[in-house]
Design a protein around this motif. Sequence first.
Motif, PDB file in Angstrom:
ATOM      1  N   PHE A  10       0.801  -1.222   0.000  1.00 60.28           N
ATOM      2  CA  PHE A  10       0.000   0.000   0.000  1.00 60.28           C
ATOM      3  C   PHE A  10       0.837   1.277   0.000  1.00 60.28           C
ATOM      4  O   PHE A  10       0.289   2.369   0.152  1.00 60.28           O
ATOM      5  N   ALA A  11       2.137   1.153  -0.178  1.00 64.02           N
ATOM      6  CA  ALA A  11       3.031   2.309  -0.092  1.00 64.02           C
ATOM      7  C   ALA A  11       2.645   3.423  -1.051  1.00 64.02           C
ATOM      8  O   ALA A  11       2.800   4.595  -0.742  1.00 64.02           O
ATOM      9  N   GLN A  12       2.137   3.090  -2.214  1.00 63.03           N
ATOM     10  CA  GLN A  12       1.798   4.094  -3.210  1.00 63.03           C
ATOM     11  C   GLN A  12       0.308   4.415  -3.264  1.00 63.03           C
ATOM     12  O   GLN A  12      -0.121   5.195  -4.106  1.00 63.03           O
ATOM     13  N   ASP A  13      -0.484   3.823  -2.393  1.00 68.33           N
ATOM     14  CA  ASP A  13      -1.936   4.021  -2.451  1.00 68.33           C
ATOM     15  C   ASP A  13      -2.492   4.290  -1.055  1.00 68.33           C
ATOM     16  O   ASP A  13      -2.891   3.360  -0.348  1.00 68.33           O
ATOM     17  N   PRO A  14      -2.526   5.561  -0.634  1.00 70.71           N
ATOM     18  CA  PRO A  14      -3.013   5.855   0.717  1.00 70.71           C
ATOM     19  C   PRO A  14      -4.475   5.453   0.936  1.00 70.71           C
ATOM     20  O   PRO A  14      -4.845   5.073   2.038  1.00 70.71           O
ATOM     21  N   ASP A  15      -5.292   5.501  -0.109  1.00 67.72           N
ATOM     22  CA  ASP A  15      -6.695   5.087   0.038  1.00 67.72           C
ATOM     23  C   ASP A  15      -6.796   3.611   0.384  1.00 67.72           C
ATOM     24  O   ASP A  15      -7.577   3.221   1.249  1.00 67.72           O
ATOM     25  N   ALA A  16      -5.998   2.795  -0.276  1.00 66.58           N
ATOM     26  CA  ALA A  16      -6.008   1.352   0.004  1.00 66.58           C
ATOM     27  C   ALA A  16      -5.469   1.076   1.401  1.00 66.58           C
ATOM     28  O   ALA A  16      -6.004   0.223   2.117  1.00 66.58           O
ATOM     29  N   ALA A  17      -4.419   1.796   1.797  1.00 69.57           N
ATOM     30  CA  ALA A  17      -3.863   1.623   3.141  1.00 69.57           C
ATOM     31  C   ALA A  17      -4.905   2.007   4.191  1.00 69.57           C
ATOM     32  O   ALA A  17      -5.062   1.320   5.199  1.00 69.57           O
ATOM     33  N   TYR A  18      -5.618   3.095   3.935  1.00 72.51           N
ATOM     34  CA  TYR A  18      -6.662   3.537   4.858  1.00 72.51           C
ATOM     35  C   TYR A  18      -7.768   2.476   4.971  1.00 72.51           C
ATOM     36  O   TYR A  18      -8.159   2.104   6.079  1.00 72.51           O
ATOM     37  N   ARG A  19      -8.259   2.004   3.853  1.00 71.39           N
ATOM     38  CA  ARG A  19      -9.336   1.002   3.874  1.00 71.39           C
ATOM     39  C   ARG A  19      -8.900  -0.266   4.612  1.00 71.39           C
ATOM     40  O   ARG A  19      -9.668  -0.821   5.415  1.00 71.39           O
ATOM     41  N   GLN A  20      -7.689  -0.725   4.356  1.00 73.36           N
ATOM     42  CA  GLN A  20      -7.210  -1.930   5.026  1.00 73.36           C
ATOM     43  C   GLN A  20      -7.017  -1.674   6.522  1.00 73.36           C
ATOM     44  O   GLN A  20      -7.352  -2.511   7.350  1.00 73.36           O
ATOM     45  N   GLY A  21      -6.493  -0.496   6.848  1.00 76.43           N
ATOM     46  CA  GLY A  21      -6.307  -0.148   8.255  1.00 76.43           C
ATOM     47  C   GLY A  21      -7.627  -0.087   9.003  1.00 76.43           C
ATOM     48  O   GLY A  21      -7.730  -0.581  10.126  1.00 76.43           O
ATOM     49  N   VAL A  22      -8.634   0.506   8.401  1.00 78.92           N
ATOM     50  CA  VAL A  22      -9.956   0.586   9.035  1.00 78.92           C
ATOM     51  C   VAL A  22     -10.540  -0.816   9.199  1.00 78.92           C
ATOM     52  O   VAL A  22     -11.125  -1.134  10.237  1.00 78.92           O
ATOM     53  N   ALA A  23     -10.376  -1.667   8.196  1.00 71.27           N
ATOM     54  CA  ALA A  23     -10.879  -3.043   8.299  1.00 71.27           C
ATOM     55  C   ALA A  23     -10.210  -3.771   9.469  1.00 71.27           C
ATOM     56  O   ALA A  23     -10.880  -4.477  10.233  1.00 71.27           O
ATOM     57  N   LEU A  24      -8.909  -3.588   9.618  1.00 68.76           N
ATOM     58  CA  LEU A  24      -8.199  -4.208  10.742  1.00 68.76           C
ATOM     59  C   LEU A  24      -8.686  -3.642  12.072  1.00 68.76           C
ATOM     60  O   LEU A  24      -8.913  -4.391  13.029  1.00 68.76           O
ATOM     61  N   LEU A  25      -8.859  -2.338  12.130  1.00 69.31           N
ATOM     62  CA  LEU A  25      -9.326  -1.701  13.354  1.00 69.31           C
ATOM     63  C   LEU A  25     -10.711  -2.207  13.736  1.00 69.31           C
ATOM     64  O   LEU A  25     -10.970  -2.535  14.896  1.00 69.31           O
ATOM     65  N   GLN A  26     -11.596  -2.316  12.765  1.00 62.81           N
ATOM     66  CA  GLN A  26     -12.954  -2.791  13.041  1.00 62.81           C
ATOM     67  C   GLN A  26     -12.980  -4.249  13.485  1.00 62.81           C
ATOM     68  O   GLN A  26     -13.896  -4.664  14.176  1.00 62.81           O
ATOM     69  N   GLN A  39       0.580   5.491   7.735  1.00 65.15           N
ATOM     70  CA  GLN A  39       1.114   5.612   6.378  1.00 65.15           C
ATOM     71  C   GLN A  39       0.150   6.390   5.492  1.00 65.15           C
ATOM     72  O   GLN A  39       0.564   7.275   4.741  1.00 65.15           O
ATOM     73  N   ALA A  40      -1.121   6.070   5.579  1.00 63.20           N
ATOM     74  CA  ALA A  40      -2.127   6.775   4.784  1.00 63.20           C
ATOM     75  C   ALA A  40      -2.153   8.254   5.148  1.00 63.20           C
ATOM     76  O   ALA A  40      -2.196   9.126   4.269  1.00 63.20           O
ATOM     77  N   ALA A  41      -2.104   8.563   6.443  1.00 62.71           N
ATOM     78  CA  ALA A  41      -2.140   9.950   6.895  1.00 62.71           C
ATOM     79  C   ALA A  41      -0.897  10.713   6.439  1.00 62.71           C
ATOM     80  O   ALA A  41      -1.000  11.869   6.015  1.00 62.71           O
ATOM     81  N   GLN A  42       0.248  10.087   6.492  1.00 66.66           N
ATOM     82  CA  GLN A  42       1.484  10.743   6.050  1.00 66.66           C
ATOM     83  C   GLN A  42       1.470  10.992   4.547  1.00 66.66           C
ATOM     84  O   GLN A  42       1.998  12.002   4.072  1.00 66.66           O
ATOM     85  N   ALA A  43       0.879  10.078   3.805  1.00 69.83           N
ATOM     86  CA  ALA A  43       0.851  10.214   2.344  1.00 69.83           C
ATOM     87  C   ALA A  43      -0.173  11.251   1.889  1.00 69.83           C
ATOM     88  O   ALA A  43      -0.013  11.848   0.822  1.00 69.83           O
ATOM     89  N   ALA A  44      -1.218  11.446   2.677  1.00 71.56           N
ATOM     90  CA  ALA A  44      -2.271  12.408   2.336  1.00 71.56           C
ATOM     91  C   ALA A  44      -2.434  13.353   3.524  1.00 71.56           C
ATOM     92  O   ALA A  44      -3.424  13.301   4.248  1.00 71.56           O
TER      93      ALA A  44
END
Length: 70
Positions: A10-26, A39-44
């Motif tokens: 997900f290094a180049q896709d902050p949206d994908a990192a965010y979605r995966q992170g939220v899924a893990l959190l949930q 990573q998502a927050a730093q990228a965006a």
Amino acid sequence: MLWVAALLLFAQDPDAAYRQGVALLQSGKAEQAVPLLEQAAQAAKSNAQYWKAAGVALASRRSHCSPYSR
């Protein structure tokens, strides 16, 4: 260390990192969600939603509970 592979993926896709992170959190895996959401927050940097999710994950990790378990 599956999350390390996810970070690379997900290094180049902050949206994908965010979605995966939220899924893990949930699913109660805040420890694994934190690096992805950071990573998502730093990228965006201007995306407040990403920063909020990273903060929620950090807080959940410290309290060992999911904010979605209520």
